[in-house]
Structures are given as C-alpha cells and as structure tokens.
Design a protein around this motif. Structure first.
Motif, PDB file in Angstrom:
ATOM      1  N   UNK A 118       0.830  -1.206   0.000  1.00 11.88           N
ATOM      2  CA  UNK A 118       0.000   0.000   0.000  1.00 11.88           C
ATOM      3  C   UNK A 118       0.863   1.254   0.000  1.00 11.88           C
ATOM      4  N   UNK A 119       1.988   1.215   0.710  1.00 10.85           N
ATOM      5  CA  UNK A 119       2.896   2.360   0.689  1.00 10.85           C
ATOM      6  C   UNK A 119       3.477   2.606  -0.685  1.00 10.85           C
ATOM      7  N   UNK A 120       3.666   1.529  -1.443  1.00  6.50           N
ATOM      8  CA  UNK A 120       4.195   1.667  -2.805  1.00  6.50           C
ATOM      9  C   UNK A 120       3.193   2.345  -3.728  1.00  6.50           C
ATOM     10  N   UNK A 286       7.856  -0.289 -12.909  1.00  4.58           N
ATOM     11  CA  UNK A 286       8.788  -0.552 -11.809  1.00  4.58           C
ATOM     12  C   UNK A 286       8.091  -0.490 -10.461  1.00  4.58           C
ATOM     13  N   UNK A 287       7.171   0.456 -10.311  1.00  5.15           N
ATOM     14  CA  UNK A 287       6.455   0.567  -9.044  1.00  5.15           C
ATOM     15  C   UNK A 287       5.555  -0.634  -8.814  1.00  5.15           C
ATOM     16  N   UNK A 288       4.943  -1.153  -9.877  1.00  4.46           N
ATOM     17  CA  UNK A 288       4.149  -2.378  -9.758  1.00  4.46           C
ATOM     18  C   UNK A 288       5.016  -3.534  -9.265  1.00  4.46           C
ATOM     19  N   UNK A 289       6.244  -3.607  -9.755  1.00  2.00           N
ATOM     20  CA  UNK A 289       7.172  -4.654  -9.302  1.00  2.00           C
ATOM     21  C   UNK A 289       7.434  -4.496  -7.804  1.00  2.00           C
ATOM     22  N   UNK A 290       7.633  -3.251  -7.370  1.00  2.00           N
ATOM     23  CA  UNK A 290       7.860  -3.000  -5.941  1.00  2.00           C
ATOM     24  C   UNK A 290       6.640  -3.390  -5.114  1.00  2.00           C
ATOM     25  N   UNK A 291       5.445  -3.097  -5.625  1.00  2.00           N
ATOM     26  CA  UNK A 291       4.218  -3.456  -4.912  1.00  2.00           C
ATOM     27  C   UNK A 291       4.138  -4.969  -4.705  1.00  2.00           C
ATOM     28  N   UNK A 292       4.470  -5.725  -5.753  1.00  5.97           N
ATOM     29  CA  UNK A 292       4.321  -7.177  -5.719  1.00  5.97           C
ATOM     30  C   UNK A 292       5.385  -7.833  -4.843  1.00  5.97           C
ATOM     31  N   UNK A 293       6.623  -7.359  -4.936  1.00  2.00           N
ATOM     32  CA  UNK A 293       7.733  -8.056  -4.289  1.00  2.00           C
ATOM     33  C   UNK A 293       8.286  -7.351  -3.051  1.00  2.00           C
ATOM     34  N   UNK A 301      16.679  -4.143   0.557  1.00  2.00           N
ATOM     35  CA  UNK A 301      17.028  -4.768  -0.713  1.00  2.00           C
ATOM     36  C   UNK A 301      16.696  -3.887  -1.895  1.00  2.00           C
ATOM     37  N   UNK A 302      15.500  -3.295  -1.902  1.00  2.00           N
ATOM     38  CA  UNK A 302      15.114  -2.434  -3.020  1.00  2.00           C
ATOM     39  C   UNK A 302      15.924  -1.137  -3.035  1.00  2.00           C
ATOM     40  N   UNK A 303      16.311  -0.620  -1.867  1.00  2.00           N
ATOM     41  CA  UNK A 303      17.146   0.585  -1.851  1.00  2.00           C
ATOM     42  C   UNK A 303      18.531   0.301  -2.418  1.00  2.00           C
ATOM     43  N   UNK A 346      11.815   1.650  -8.162  1.00  2.00           N
ATOM     44  CA  UNK A 346      11.694   0.460  -7.322  1.00  2.00           C
ATOM     45  C   UNK A 346      12.153   0.699  -5.895  1.00  2.00           C
ATOM     46  N   UNK A 347      13.065   1.644  -5.690  1.00  2.00           N
ATOM     47  CA  UNK A 347      13.622   1.847  -4.354  1.00  2.00           C
ATOM     48  C   UNK A 347      13.532   3.272  -3.870  1.00  2.00           C
ATOM     49  N   UNK A 348      14.338   4.161  -4.443  1.00  2.00           N
ATOM     50  CA  UNK A 348      14.395   5.546  -3.973  1.00  2.00           C
ATOM     51  C   UNK A 348      13.069   6.283  -4.149  1.00  2.00           C
ATOM     52  N   UNK A 349      12.250   5.834  -5.085  1.00  2.00           N
ATOM     53  CA  UNK A 349      10.958   6.464  -5.275  1.00  2.00           C
ATOM     54  C   UNK A 349       9.915   5.987  -4.286  1.00  2.00           C
ATOM     55  N   UNK A 350      10.100   4.790  -3.717  1.00  2.00           N
ATOM     56  CA  UNK A 350       9.079   4.167  -2.875  1.00  2.00           C
ATOM     57  C   UNK A 350       9.450   4.180  -1.394  1.00  2.00           C
TER      58      UNK A 350
END
Length: 474
Positions: A118-120, A286-293, A301-303, A346-350
């Motif tokens: 949800x934060x993503x 990329x944000x969808x990938x962050x949401x899923x994983x 890890x994402x950072x 995926x990282x710095x944006x989320x």
C-alpha cells in the motif's frame, strides 16, 4: 515541454483573452519558478510537525488540497512572473504537506503485511501523475491552452477533497492518542471490514498507554540535540533516505528530461520527448514490481538495487553521450535513461515514504518525519536550481556527479540502514509491554489460558488504565 512556449514565447504574443499569451523570462528565472515549488514543499513539510499534531493526518491532507487548489488557480491565471512563482510555491506547500501526511496515513491504516504494497501505491500514483503531466504537456503546449495544465491539479485536488471528506477515516492510532477510543475502534473496524479487530485494537491502546506513562512528545530540537541517541540516529537514516528520493538525479531526468535528452540526441526533440514518455511509463511498471515483491525483497534490498542501478546507469549515460562517436551510442543512452528511472522507482521512489513510521515511535514521528521531508524538499530545490548551470558547464559529464552520489548512498544503505519489512509500527514499545500491562497480556498470549477474557475486555481494561494514568497526571 511547455517551457519554451511559456518563457520564450515560441507560440507567439497574441492571446485570445485578457491573460498574457506567455510570461517572458530567462532560464535563471524559469529555474527559480521550479525552485519556488521546492521551497514551498520545504515549508509545507516542516509545517506538518505542528499540523499533524493539531489536525491529524486526514485533516492535514484536506488542508493540503486547499493549498493545491489555490496554487493551481494562481498559476493558471498568472499575469506576471511573481504571480506565477507564488502559485507554484502554493502548490509546493500542498505537496510538502501531503507528502509527509499521506505516507504516515497509509502506513498507520495498513496491516503489517500490506504496508509495503500500500505504501508503494504512493509512488505508483505519483508516477501516474507524472505520466499524465507528460502526455498533457505534449498536447497542450500552445497558447492559451498551456494555462489549463496548471488548472488540472486544482480539479484533481477538489475531487480528492470531496472523497476524503465522505469516504475516509482518521488514523485509529492518532484517535487513540487523543483519547477518542470509541471513534478509534469504529475507524479500525471500517478499515478492516468484517475482520475481528479486538487483538489489534488492544495492542494499539497498550502502545499508547506506554507513551502516555513514560515517553513525552519530542520536538525537532530534542532530536537535533540528541536527547535520545537512538531516535536521532534513526531520524538521520530517514533524512538520508528522503534525500535520495531527490539527490540521485531523478530531478534532471524528469523535470528537465526533454531538454536534456534533446541535447544528447543532437537536437532531436521528438526523440527526447518519446524517451521521456517511455521513462514515465517505465516508472509505473517498476512501481508495480515494488508493490508485488516488497515483502520478499525488503526495504533495504530495493534501496540497494535502486542506488546501485542509478550509479551504473549514470556511468552508462556519460559513456554514451561523451564518446567520440556519440551518435552511434544513442541506443546505450536511451537504455541507460530508461533503466535509471526504472531502478529509481523500485527503491528511492518508494521506500523513503514508508520508512519514517517504521523507524520512529509515535512520540517522535511528527518532528522526525518533518525533518525527513525537509531534507527531501531542500535537495529538490538545490538540485533543480543548480542543474541548469551544472549541465551548461559539465555538459555530457553532468551525470558523473550523480554516479558518485549514488555510490555513496549504496555504501550508506548497505552498512547503516536496518531492515524494517514486516515490523509492527508499535514494535518500539513491545519490549516494555509486559511490565506495562502485566497479567492481562500474559493471559491473552497464553493459548492454554481459559480465563474467558476477550480482546474487547482487554481493550477496555487498557483504556481504563490509560484514563486513570492521565487523571493522576492532571
């Protein structure tokens, strides 16, 4: 995209209405209008330290909508540079206020497992907004339609204001702090649907009790003066992560992307525009990938993926644009630009928007979050203001600066950032809970206990203890 139409009057000086067709200004003045947005964001983010305390998260976001509506109207109807800059600053205030409050709000209403996903969504909708902006800018960069670009935020903010008022609830944790336990339980039940919220509500009230008994609310000065070294260090981590939401080079790659890429592609503005739109689309993927994983890879890890990827792609951009036969390496630059924003999202944006509530306890969250957002907006202002000059002097080698900055960020995150994935927002208090609530918690945790005590009764007991404590203090 409409920069030259607005500031250079490329669309002509004739206007079909009483508003000027353009606002002639130098590149420095244009950079100041971009910086005015960031300065407004800095002021808005710092103000949340008090506004989140006085009004709460939900009401604070609604106030931000008011600033957004006012700023959009001023920008859309501006007749001179001063009015235009004030409008951009007001929109910045709205962005700064909501940037802090939305992140806290989403974290506090989420379950432990869903918080990362949800934060993503914060970054996902941010990227959708950027894509909408790019598409609108492509088709609305002429006189007098460019003014409608600045009216779009006002329209969206008005819709959001209505939806917030009629649909959303205040954070249950925030309501517990104010002693509004009935409202907190109703809000929590609405957020959880048909689920049993007894245990979650009991834990929430227990954490608030611990805060009321021994942890007074901290101020920004308390954090700066190391009143609690652990909290100050965690605030520094929050500030660094928020800084990397801006300092790694995403500003030039988004705000100035068309002009920057056009210069790399030897004046081919259409190619620069196409790559910029592809970047905005890649952000969403990329944000969808962050949401899923997010729950598997983790915040840290994402950072690491993000800062490491931005470092490598910055080097690729420099190599591709500064090589003797740069024209032949155009595909390398395009690939690097796409991968740069992809890894950023995926990282710095989320992660920076998730991390403050996970590292800071409730009594230090408003000032700590405000300091984090202040570092974000301050560097937003610095980078976007300095970039035109830096690009003019370093030219093809501009992104060497960002390669070095992202490398430093990778090292800091690797050694200093703790992993917070899956942590309870109230984990700061759990080590003291047994001494605080004694046998009640033991009975609740012991599956063999047949005392018949329900979660609702435990919650009621916590509330009664908290009320007694407060009356005693008064």
């Amino acid at each position: 995209m409409p920069q030259n139409v607005i500031s250079k009057c490329e669309g002509g000086m004739d206007s079909p209405n009483n508003l000027p067709a353009c606002l002639p200004m130098s590149d420095t003045s244009w950079g100041f209008t971009v910086g005015a947005f960031a300065l407004g964001g800095l002021a808005g983010s710092l103000s949340t330290m008090y506004l989140n305390h006085w009004f709460g998260r939900r009401d604070n976001i609604m106030i931000a909508c008011g600033w957004m509506i006012l700023g959009g109207i001023l920008s859309a109807t501006s007749i001179n540079i001063g009015m235009y800059s004030i409008g951009r600053a007001f929109v910045g205030i709205a962005a700064g206020m909501s940037g802090s409050s939305v992140a806290i709000y989403v974290s506090e209403i989420s379950t432990k497992k869903s918080r990362g996903a949800l934060g993503s969504l914060f970054e996902l909708f941010l990227n959708l907004g950027i894509l909408l902006t790019q598409v609108c800018g492509l088709y609305m960069k002429f006189v007098p339609v460019w003014r409608l670009l600045w009216a779009i935020p006002s329209i969206i903010a008005f819709i959001q204001l209505v939806l917030l008022f009629f649909i959303t609830v205040e954070c249950p944790r925030r309501l517990c702090v104010e002693g509004k336990y009935d409202q907190a339980r109703v809000a929590l039940q609405k957020l959880r649907g048909n689920a049993n919220v007894d245990e979650e509500f009991a834990n929430m009230v227990a954490a608030r009790q611990r805060e009321a008994e021994g942890q007074p609310r901290m101020s920004m000065l308390d954090i700066i003066l190391f009143k609690d070294r652990h909290i100050t260090w965690n605030t520094i981590i929050v500030m660094v992560l928020q800084a990397y939401n801006q300092v790694g080079g995403i500003g030039p790659m988004s705000v100035y992307s068309v002009n920057f890429l056009t210069s790399i592609f030897n004046g081919d503005q259409m190619l620069g525009t196409d790559v910029s739109l592809a970047n905005a689309t890649g952000n969403i993927v990329a944000t969808f990938i962050a949401v899923i994983f997010m729950h598997r890879v983790g915040r840290k890890g994402f950072m690491l993926i993000s800062t490491g990827g931005m470092c490598i792609t910055s080097i690729m951009i420099v190599v591709g644009s500064a090589a003797p036969q740069a024209a032949k390496l155009g595909p390398l630059v395009i690939t690097a630009a796409l991968c740069f924003t992809f890894t950023y999202s995926m990282g710095c944006g989320v992660i920076p928007w998730l991390i403050a509530p996970e590292l800071l306890p409730m009594h230090a969250l408003p000032p700590g979050s405000a300091l984090g957002n202040a570092s974000n907006w301050l560097l937003n202002f610095v980078i976007n203001t300095v970039w035109p000059v830096m690009n003019a002097n370093l030219k093809e080698y501009s992104f060497t600066v960002f390669a070095a900055i992202n490398f430093v960020g990778f090292v800091f995150i690797f050694f200093c950032m703790p992993e917070t994935t899956g942590k309870d927002l109230d984990h700061h208090h759990k080590k003291d809970r047994r001494s605080t609530i004694g046998d009640l918690e033991s009975k609740d945790d012991d599956p063999s206990s047949d005392s018949g005590t329900t979660g609702q009764e435990i919650s009621k007991s916590y509330v009664e203890q908290l009320d007694d404590t407060r009356r005693h203090q008064e």
